[in-house]
Write an enzyme that holds these catalytic residues in place. Sequence first.
Site, PDB file in Angstrom:
ATOM      1  N   ARG A   1      29.819  35.775  21.991  1.00 44.92           N
ATOM      2  CA  ARG A   1      30.460  36.787  21.157  1.00 44.92           C
ATOM      3  C   ARG A   1      31.060  36.060  19.957  1.00 44.92           C
ATOM      4  NH1 ARG A   1      32.109  37.842  26.555  1.00 44.92           N
ATOM      5  NH2 ARG A   1      31.340  39.856  27.345  1.00 44.92           N
TER       6      ARG A   1
ATOM      7  N   LYS B   1      35.727  37.707  27.984  1.00 39.59           N
ATOM      8  CA  LYS B   1      36.575  38.861  28.255  1.00 39.59           C
ATOM      9  C   LYS B   1      37.179  38.769  29.649  1.00 39.59           C
ATOM     10  CE  LYS B   1      34.354  42.264  25.241  1.00 39.59           C
ATOM     11  NZ  LYS B   1      33.646  43.574  25.197  1.00 39.59           N
TER      12      LYS B   1
ATOM     13  N   HIS C   1      26.694  40.605  16.135  1.00 40.19           N
ATOM     14  CA  HIS C   1      26.570  40.910  17.569  1.00 40.19           C
ATOM     15  C   HIS C   1      25.113  41.128  17.958  1.00 40.19           C
ATOM     16  CE1 HIS C   1      28.654  41.611  21.290  1.00 40.19           C
ATOM     17  NE2 HIS C   1      27.993  42.739  21.495  1.00 40.19           N
TER      18      HIS C   1
ATOM     19  N   ARG D   1      23.558  38.131  19.561  1.00 37.55           N
ATOM     20  CA  ARG D   1      23.810  37.997  21.005  1.00 37.55           C
ATOM     21  C   ARG D   1      22.830  38.881  21.785  1.00 37.55           C
ATOM     22  NH1 ARG D   1      27.791  37.381  25.273  1.00 37.55           N
ATOM     23  NH2 ARG D   1      28.313  39.374  26.239  1.00 37.55           N
TER      24      ARG D   1
ATOM     25  N   HIS E   1      28.749  38.936  31.564  1.00 39.96           N
ATOM     26  CA  HIS E   1      28.948  40.326  31.968  1.00 39.96           C
ATOM     27  C   HIS E   1      29.501  40.381  33.380  1.00 39.96           C
ATOM     28  CE1 HIS E   1      25.769  42.004  28.935  1.00 39.96           C
ATOM     29  NE2 HIS E   1      26.946  41.798  28.392  1.00 39.96           N
TER      30      HIS E   1
ATOM     31  N   TYR F   1      19.351  45.698  28.781  1.00 40.66           N
ATOM     32  CA  TYR F   1      18.318  44.949  28.064  1.00 40.66           C
ATOM     33  C   TYR F   1      16.930  45.235  28.608  1.00 40.66           C
ATOM     34  CZ  TYR F   1      22.194  42.593  25.929  1.00 40.66           C
ATOM     35  OH  TYR F   1      23.345  42.345  25.223  1.00 40.66           O
TER      36      TYR F   1
END
Length: 314
Positions: free
Chosen positions: A168, A192, A260, A263, A286, A295
């Site tokens: 990110r 995150k 982004h 990524r 994730h 994806y």
Amino acid sequence: MNARGLQLIPADEKILGERAAWLESLGAERRLSANTLEAYERDTRQFLQFLSGYVGSTVKIDDIKALRPADLRSFLAHRRKDGAGARSLGRHLAGLRSFLRHLERKGLVNAAGASAIRSPKQPKSLPKPLTGSQALAVVDQGTQMNEEPWIAARDAAVLSLLYGCGLRISEALGLTPEVFEGRPKSLRITGKGGKTRLVPLLPVVMEAVETYYGLCPYHLEPGAPLFRGARGGPLQPAIIQREMQKLRSALGLPDTATPHALRHSFATHLLGSGGDLRTIQELLGHASLSTTQIYTGVDSARLLDIYDRAHPRA
């Protein structure tokens, strides 16, 4: 809205006054954007018009007080019939809940009914990856638009980390010089929620970082941000986003080609080359595999496009 506009809404003065006070508080206290305020004004106006037809008269506080979840669902169904999508319906409901909570704070109604309704399920937006050749052009130092060599090298290094490591933009700009000491083969990234992951560091990405490091005119002390702005302060995401906008124009890329998107391209290209979802999940950081599974839709779309263009029976 002026007084004349208020008269067009089939509701009594009490409701219109509270609605005006609610909209004013959203702008003054919660500082919602003008676009959001305009949408909430329109949503509640449409709701009061619907409710007026529903009850067969001018809407009064007692009508709102008597609202049931089924009545609110009827309004959402009415808007859906008019072509409103899931996002619009979700905003409708959010605005109505906010307005009803305002009335509840005034002791006028009970807003529990609105809280009992689930928000419409929002469609997952598929990432829009770049092609391999587009991504490589974006991260090439020779393609960068800034005439200052060290800044061009900086931009290339940051974009290389996004595409080459799947970072990110906040993760890339949070890196410090010492993490690259000894030319490591992987980076430990804290993403995150404080989740830590290891991502491979490709030699070509390491070289891009070293080129920037050698040209940067500022002292890059350990523990401080590696990437610097033109005046030596920490590099801000908006700068990279602006440089990406220039690249879009220069390279003829679509508006979806954002930092982004690099990524997204990292993940999609890995998947297209045979990478498994579990591995890609770890590389992206994730928390849920379902987040990574988006994806598969991107890759399937690409395969179907190839099929439609190339298969003799398509």
